[in-house]
Design a protein around this motif. Structure first.
Motif, PDB file in Angstrom:
ATOM      1  N   TRP A   1      -2.722   8.146   0.537  1.00 12.74           N
ATOM      2  CA  TRP A   1      -3.491   6.916   0.648  1.00 12.74           C
ATOM      3  C   TRP A   1      -3.850   6.636   2.109  1.00 12.74           C
ATOM      4  N   LEU A   2      -2.951   6.970   3.030  1.00 17.54           N
ATOM      5  CA  LEU A   2      -3.257   6.825   4.450  1.00 17.54           C
ATOM      6  C   LEU A   2      -4.423   7.729   4.834  1.00 17.54           C
TER       7      LEU A   2
ATOM      8  N   ALA B   1       1.198  15.022   3.882  1.00 23.04           N
ATOM      9  CA  ALA B   1       1.525  14.583   2.526  1.00 23.04           C
ATOM     10  C   ALA B   1       1.672  15.771   1.585  1.00 23.04           C
TER      11      ALA B   1
ATOM     12  N   ASN C   1       1.040   9.776  -3.002  1.00 32.88           N
ATOM     13  CA  ASN C   1       2.054   9.188  -2.133  1.00 32.88           C
ATOM     14  C   ASN C   1       1.398   8.444  -0.975  1.00 32.88           C
ATOM     15  N   ALA C   2       2.211   7.848  -0.139  1.00 34.32           N
ATOM     16  CA  ALA C   2       1.696   7.004   0.944  1.00 34.32           C
ATOM     17  C   ALA C   2       0.837   7.801   1.915  1.00 34.32           C
ATOM     18  N   GLY C   3       1.218   9.054   2.168  1.00 37.04           N
ATOM     19  CA  GLY C   3       0.445   9.879   3.092  1.00 37.04           C
ATOM     20  C   GLY C   3      -0.964  10.132   2.605  1.00 37.04           C
TER      21      GLY C   3
END
Length: 303
Positions: A127-128, A291, A123-125
């Motif tokens: 990848w962040l 995440a 999820n985006a978290g």
């Protein structure tokens, strides 16, 4: 649960984190008496002996099963042998505080490898978290390139290789979630790590003459029985009882303690780039933890 009982619950993990943080400056001291390969071999050889005695005394000593052996070998050869040998070699060129920060930044490898090899949907978290960890490492290693410092660059590459070896082992363990390694596997992991390390040390550096040097023994006793055998037993027990988020954040304290001890013992300066890099890596751990609440967490804990 009262604050006092909560604190008591975390004390073993806090103690283990402090021992691991102090282990980096101690290993640096050990290089004054022995080669990186011999120090790694002595660390795991002494840890194997002590862990056998401890687990035998409490009735928990047993052989690995057929399903456990591949994972035991992975921990021994990747997370123990390769990681420690590369990290110790790098300590000849990189200060221990900075070295511990780079070596513990496994998230730069784990999250992308999870998507590539395990086909996990991130999820985006997550990848962040990866982006922040890469930024942190970039900030930390950049000074070695301007001006060019060949030995420091070599040391940093070795540390990145060490973190990659550890990350590969994490991926292996995640790919075999049905097999769970406990503290009763530590004797076999440390013993298996000792064999190639000792063989390479003997071939490259000759016989271990440093064993006759009294100053070498406190180093061996700290890095092996204390910082490996007993500490791993405690941490493995705690990580099975505590949320992964708490364990991941606690492990971030290892390089922080390494930095503090190194600044006192070796007068290592906690420069702006090092502080910023550590802060970015810390934010990556926080992002990964957030995440993890939205998705099954990645296995970022050390073993």
């Amino acid at each position: 649960m009262s604050q006092q009982s909560t604190l008591r619950k975390f004390l073993p993990l806090m103690g283990a984190v402090m021992v691991w943080g102090g282990n980096w400056p101690v290993m640096k001291m050990g290089l004054a008496h022995m080669s990186p390969l011999w120090l790694a071999a002595c660390r795991f050889g002494s840890a194997a002996l002590v862990s056998v005695l401890v687990l035998a005394a409490v009735g928990r000593l047993r052989f690995p099963t057929r399903q456990e052996w591949p994972l035991v070998a992975g921990v021994a050869l990747l997370q123990m042998g390769a990681f420690t040998a590369l990290a110790l070699w790098a300590l000849q060129y990189v200060a221990p505080g900075r070295a511990s920060v780079v070596a513990y930044a496994t998230s730069i490898w784990v999250i992308p490898l999870s998507a590539l090899i395990l086909k996990e949907r991130l999820n985006a978290g997550q990848w962040l978290a990866t982006a922040l960890s890469y930024a942190g490492i970039g900030v930390i290693v950049a000074p070695a390139f301007s001006p060019w410092q060949a030995h420091t660059v070599v040391g940093l590459i070795m540390l990145l290789g060490a973190s990659f070896a550890w990350a590969c082992n994490i991926i292996q363990l995640r790919g075999h979630r049905h097999v769970r390694l406990g503290a009763d596997m530590i004797p076999w992991q440390t013993a298996l790590a000792t064999v190639p390390l000792a063989a390479l040390a003997w071939l490259r550096d000759g016989a271990p003459g440093f064993l006759a040097v009294p100053d070498a023994w406190p180093i061996i006793l700290y890095t092996g029985p204390l910082a490996t055998a007993l500490t791993f037993i405690v941490v493995l027990g705690m990580t099975q009882k505590m949320p992964p988020v708490a364990t991941s954040i606690a492990m971030l304290c290892v390089p922080v303690i390494g930095l503090i001890v190194s600044s006192v013992v070796f007068h290592e300066r906690i420069s702006a780039d090092l502080a910023l890099g550590l802060a970015l890596i810390g934010l990556s751990v926080v992002a990964s933890a957030v995440a993890a609440r939205m998705k099954r967490p990645l296995a970022l804990r050390p073993l």
